[in-house]
Design an enzyme around this catalytic site. Sequence first.
Site: not given
Ligand code: NDP
Length: 453
Positions: A126, A166
């Site tokens: 990571k 991510d």
């Molecule tokens: P994105 O950046 O596309 O979206 C993240 C979302 O979560 C946004 O809506 C963001 O809001 C919100 N968010 C992030 N941090 C916070 C926080 N501290 N408090 C509140 N809201 C938050 O990321 P992903 O959708 O790719 O990832 C989401 C989760 O899924 C993570 O935990 C990631 O590790 C996990 N994941 C992702 C994979 C992938 O293929 N993308 C694979 C496996 C797991 P804002 O825009 O306002 O920050």
Amino acid sequence: MDTYASNLLAEVKAKNPAEPEFHQAVQEVAESLTLALDRHPEFRKNKILERIIEPERVVMFRVPWQDDAGEIRVNRGYRIQMNSAIGPYKGGLRFHSTVNLGILKFLAFEQVFKNALTTLPMGGGKGGADFDPHGRSDQEVMRFCQAFMCELFRHVGPETDVPAGDIGVGAREIGFLFGMYKKLKNEFTGVMTGKGLTWGGSVIRPEATGYGAVYFADEMLKTRKEGLKDKVALVSGSGNVAQYTVEKLITLGAKAVTLSDSTGYIYDEEGIDRDKLNFVMELKNVRRGRISEYADKFKGAVFTKIDKSLDHNPLWNHKAQCAFPSATQNEINGKDAANLLRNGVYVVSEGANMPSTIDAINQFIDAGILFGPGKAANAGGVATSGLEMAQNSMRISWTREEVDNRLYNIMRTIHATCYRTAEKYGTPGNYVNGANIAGFLKVANAMMDQGIV
Ligand code: NDP
């Protein structure tokens, strides 16, 4: 926790201070593994878990870049190469202001077990940076990505370490990172996954994590002879994982009623249909706006601003049967878990990594609900990255149907493996134990075969 696990955790805390998320991830795994280590004393004797906890390599580097006003900015970049026993390091890059060594180590540690569950040959890693893309122009994001890759390129490669996206790293960032890698190495290789479709990417990769989390929930429901049709679901986040979770829920006849971002959440009792989801995709992926705009656009939907003084997240306090936490770590605490259970939720499928605290997980397990931990439920993303690597190696592209079928079958296999392993180790229905033990056994056996390296 038994003496072995508690001693191990005490050592991890002493050796890695100020890394609470890493301690939490190790604790959860160590508690499950007690069951396996009792039956396999050779792993304890060979200190396999102690070795898995220590990253094979950690790279930490300076990322200097210039913003649009000409000011010089300095961020910190990382790549954690955690374990390569079953394949090249594989895992995403996160760009977020909260990124630090402990958070990336927890994510890399989880990734080792998750990748082992996918059935594909991928080790765990990571990386990322404490860079926040919010409010930055495309040019600034490009300059940052280029500066980041100017160091990272030395440590990655298609046979060594294959990063992906991510939080904060989507199609735009992968493009800029890949472009710089290609220029520096003078090579066009599958060094990253999540690439654009015209330059080596795989269909279904953007959809895969969300689709996979929904497939996993459906598989869990099938063990009770139920399905997702007509179920009400709470979804958090509004990024990549959340968007495609909602899309697959709609396809399977379920109704998603919430989405969130770091400013708050929307509740739409009527449900988020395809038109509303298209609005969210344009809002988040093109205009990069705030989720509150959803409630401005669709009457009947309510936006609630985040209130950090609360001891719970009101998003988890609505009547529903399913929850898909898809934003970030520790977004469901003990109070939230109690609210979910009280409101009738009995299926939780974690799209995010470690979104539930240990207290929350214990409540779900004690209540006997269907709880799919992230390292199993969200493994569809990295599994499809593995399929992208396979297509790149063969220099071919599979069709949408072919990749989606493979993803579906992988999620079914992961579910069956977790289910069977939980049963075999005396904790039927406990997918946390099933995922941790099954992932561990695969990596542990490979490490035993390869000697003390
Ligand atoms: P994105 O950046 O596309 O979206 C993240 C979302 O979560 C946004 O809506 C963001 O809001 C919100 N968010 C992030 N941090 C916070 C926080 N501290 N408090 C509140 N809201 C938050 O990321 P992903 O959708 O790719 O990832 C989401 C989760 O899924 C993570 O935990 C990631 O590790 C996990 N994941 C992702 C994979 C992938 O293929 N993308 C694979 C496996 C797991 P804002 O825009 O306002 O920050």
